[in-house]
Design a protein around this motif. Structure first.
Motif, PDB file in Angstrom:
ATOM      1  N   THR A 167      40.438 -16.031  48.055  1.00  0.00           N
ATOM      2  CA  THR A 167      41.140 -16.758  49.114  1.00  0.00           C
ATOM      3  C   THR A 167      41.939 -15.851  50.038  1.00  0.00           C
ATOM      4  O   THR A 167      42.337 -16.270  51.118  1.00  0.00           O
ATOM      5  CB  THR A 167      42.108 -17.791  48.518  1.00  0.00           C
ATOM      6  OG1 THR A 167      43.120 -17.103  47.759  1.00  0.00           O
ATOM      7  CG2 THR A 167      41.378 -18.790  47.628  1.00  0.00           C
ATOM      8  N   GLY A 168      42.229 -14.631  49.607  1.00  0.00           N
ATOM      9  CA  GLY A 168      43.115 -13.765  50.374  1.00  0.00           C
ATOM     10  C   GLY A 168      44.578 -13.955  50.031  1.00  0.00           C
ATOM     11  O   GLY A 168      45.437 -13.219  50.530  1.00  0.00           O
ATOM     12  N   GLU A 169      44.888 -14.928  49.183  1.00  0.00           N
ATOM     13  CA  GLU A 169      46.254 -15.144  48.708  1.00  0.00           C
ATOM     14  C   GLU A 169      46.378 -14.635  47.271  1.00  0.00           C
ATOM     15  O   GLU A 169      45.384 -14.393  46.592  1.00  0.00           O
ATOM     16  CB  GLU A 169      46.609 -16.634  48.754  1.00  0.00           C
ATOM     17  CG  GLU A 169      46.753 -17.206  50.145  1.00  0.00           C
ATOM     18  CD  GLU A 169      47.980 -16.696  50.885  1.00  0.00           C
ATOM     19  OE1 GLU A 169      48.915 -16.185  50.224  1.00  0.00           O
ATOM     20  OE2 GLU A 169      48.005 -16.805  52.121  1.00  0.00           O
ATOM     21  N   ARG A 170      47.616 -14.487  46.825  1.00  0.00           N
ATOM     22  CA  ARG A 170      47.841 -14.163  45.416  1.00  0.00           C
ATOM     23  C   ARG A 170      47.228 -15.273  44.569  1.00  0.00           C
ATOM     24  O   ARG A 170      47.355 -16.463  44.897  1.00  0.00           O
ATOM     25  CB  ARG A 170      49.338 -14.050  45.132  1.00  0.00           C
ATOM     26  CG  ARG A 170      49.666 -13.685  43.691  1.00  0.00           C
ATOM     27  CD  ARG A 170      51.162 -13.526  43.477  1.00  0.00           C
ATOM     28  NE  ARG A 170      51.457 -13.202  42.094  1.00  0.00           N
ATOM     29  CZ  ARG A 170      51.428 -11.979  41.572  1.00  0.00           C
ATOM     30  NH1 ARG A 170      51.115 -10.952  42.345  1.00  0.00           N
ATOM     31  NH2 ARG A 170      51.703 -11.765  40.299  1.00  0.00           N
ATOM     32  N   GLY A 171      46.561 -14.896  43.492  1.00  0.00           N
ATOM     33  CA  GLY A 171      45.954 -15.935  42.684  1.00  0.00           C
ATOM     34  C   GLY A 171      45.359 -15.421  41.392  1.00  0.00           C
ATOM     35  O   GLY A 171      45.339 -14.218  41.112  1.00  0.00           O
ATOM     36  N   TYR A 172      44.877 -16.364  40.612  1.00  0.00           N
ATOM     37  CA  TYR A 172      44.276 -16.104  39.310  1.00  0.00           C
ATOM     38  C   TYR A 172      43.002 -16.934  39.177  1.00  0.00           C
ATOM     39  O   TYR A 172      42.882 -18.014  39.768  1.00  0.00           O
ATOM     40  CB  TYR A 172      45.228 -16.503  38.178  1.00  0.00           C
ATOM     41  CG  TYR A 172      46.534 -15.753  38.160  1.00  0.00           C
ATOM     42  CD1 TYR A 172      46.710 -14.633  37.343  1.00  0.00           C
ATOM     43  CD2 TYR A 172      47.603 -16.162  38.951  1.00  0.00           C
ATOM     44  CE1 TYR A 172      47.917 -13.943  37.323  1.00  0.00           C
ATOM     45  CE2 TYR A 172      48.817 -15.473  38.939  1.00  0.00           C
ATOM     46  CZ  TYR A 172      48.964 -14.363  38.121  1.00  0.00           C
ATOM     47  OH  TYR A 172      50.159 -13.681  38.114  1.00  0.00           O
ATOM     48  N   VAL A 201      46.970 -23.724  49.941  1.00  0.00           N
ATOM     49  CA  VAL A 201      46.740 -22.395  49.368  1.00  0.00           C
ATOM     50  C   VAL A 201      47.556 -21.339  50.109  1.00  0.00           C
ATOM     51  O   VAL A 201      48.052 -20.388  49.501  1.00  0.00           O
ATOM     52  CB  VAL A 201      45.234 -22.058  49.399  1.00  0.00           C
ATOM     53  CG1 VAL A 201      44.980 -20.631  48.938  1.00  0.00           C
ATOM     54  CG2 VAL A 201      44.462 -23.038  48.524  1.00  0.00           C
ATOM     55  N   ARG A 202      47.727 -21.490  51.407  1.00  0.00           N
ATOM     56  CA  ARG A 202      48.507 -20.517  52.180  1.00  0.00           C
ATOM     57  C   ARG A 202      50.009 -20.667  51.953  1.00  0.00           C
ATOM     58  O   ARG A 202      50.743 -19.672  51.959  1.00  0.00           O
ATOM     59  CB  ARG A 202      48.201 -20.669  53.676  1.00  0.00           C
ATOM     60  CG  ARG A 202      46.772 -20.381  54.055  1.00  0.00           C
ATOM     61  CD  ARG A 202      46.402 -18.929  53.828  1.00  0.00           C
ATOM     62  NE  ARG A 202      44.981 -18.696  54.086  1.00  0.00           N
ATOM     63  CZ  ARG A 202      44.184 -18.027  53.287  1.00  0.00           C
ATOM     64  NH1 ARG A 202      44.646 -17.533  52.152  1.00  0.00           N
ATOM     65  NH2 ARG A 202      42.920 -17.840  53.589  1.00  0.00           N
ATOM     66  N   GLY A 237      47.457 -19.081  45.601  1.00  0.00           N
ATOM     67  CA  GLY A 237      48.545 -19.382  46.518  1.00  0.00           C
ATOM     68  C   GLY A 237      49.860 -18.799  46.041  1.00  0.00           C
ATOM     69  O   GLY A 237      49.996 -18.381  44.886  1.00  0.00           O
ATOM     70  N   PRO A 238      50.868 -18.756  46.909  1.00  0.00           N
ATOM     71  CA  PRO A 238      52.124 -18.080  46.579  1.00  0.00           C
ATOM     72  C   PRO A 238      52.892 -18.669  45.405  1.00  0.00           C
ATOM     73  O   PRO A 238      53.753 -17.997  44.836  1.00  0.00           O
ATOM     74  CB  PRO A 238      52.938 -18.177  47.881  1.00  0.00           C
ATOM     75  CG  PRO A 238      52.255 -19.189  48.719  1.00  0.00           C
ATOM     76  CD  PRO A 238      50.828 -19.211  48.310  1.00  0.00           C
TER      77      PRO A 238
END
Length: 226
Positions: A189-194, A40-41, A149-150
């Motif tokens: 999650t703190g990451e870009r996501g949908y 995810v990171r 995730g990115p």
């Protein structure tokens, strides 16, 4: 209760735990929490978060009613936007649950509370609903998948779903030749996501297609421990 993806999780060797009365994957064989977290990171992961509540509130002035029940100001939103907010107890002021509200129209809203508190949020909304406002609990009728995730945009675009909309907004879309989904630019999650809200019966097909499309991007199925 079990997710509509339970058999998919078992086939991947998931270790499960109970979250809010739902048996959900904590981690998968061959990866584990650390590898899933790293995916995810650094790349992209897909989570089954179907244990989350899904409440639909519809009817004349539904948005005005929901606004009166929650702490944040819904009048800041335009249709297609979402808002993090809380439901509080009128007598004590204590927090009943934190949740996200998706404003589809002034007479049509989707609320996503936490699994353990979804029934209580629904009960409170129904108890005070004015004539003409209906609260529909779709906790088991809909599923929620989080693609985080990115590399998440590449994966969703590969299956024909809309990407690139702003944080805390949502769009409707359809997989190429397949299921329809509400594609929300949200996640925990703190990451870009949908997060994808879709009919439960479509979840296995969508899960499979996301994993296939994400293979070249380093996708992993992720348990809630990640």
């Amino acid at each position: 209760m079990r997710s509509p993806l339970h058999e998919r999780h078992v086939a991947r060797g998931a270790r499960t735990a109970v979250f809010g009365g739902w048996e959900m994957p904590l981690e998968y064989a061959g990866g584990g929490v650390l590898r899933e977290h790293a995916a995810v990171r650094e790349a992209v992961g897909v989570f089954d978060v179907s244990h989350l509540g899904k409440l639909v509130v519809q009817g004349d002035a539904a948005a005005v009613y929901v606004d009166s029940c929650l702490t944040n100001a819904l009048d800041r939103l335009e249709p297609g936007q979402a808002q993090y907010t809380m439901a509080c107890d009128d007598a004590t002021g204590g927090v009943v649950d934190d949740l996200i509200v998706y404003l589809r129209a002034d007479d049509d809203l989707l609320l996503v509370p936490n699994a353990a508190n979804s029934a209580e949020v629904a009960r409170r909304l129904r108890s005070g609903a004015p004539v003409g406002v209906e609260v529909v609990d779709r906790h088991t009728e809909d599923a929620v998948l989080a693609v985080q995730g990115p590399r998440c945009d590449e994966v969703l675009a590969a299956v024909g779903l809309p990407v690139g909309h702003p944080y805390m907004s949502f769009r409707s879309g359809s997989l190429d030749g397949g299921a329809t989904a509400t594609v929300c630019r949200t996640g925990y999650t703190g990451e870009r996501g949908y997060e994808l809200v879709l009919p439960a019966e479509a979840a296995p097909e969508v899960w499979d297609r996301l994993l296939a499309a994400g293979e070249e991007h380093g996708i992993r199925a992720c348990g809630l421990g990640a």
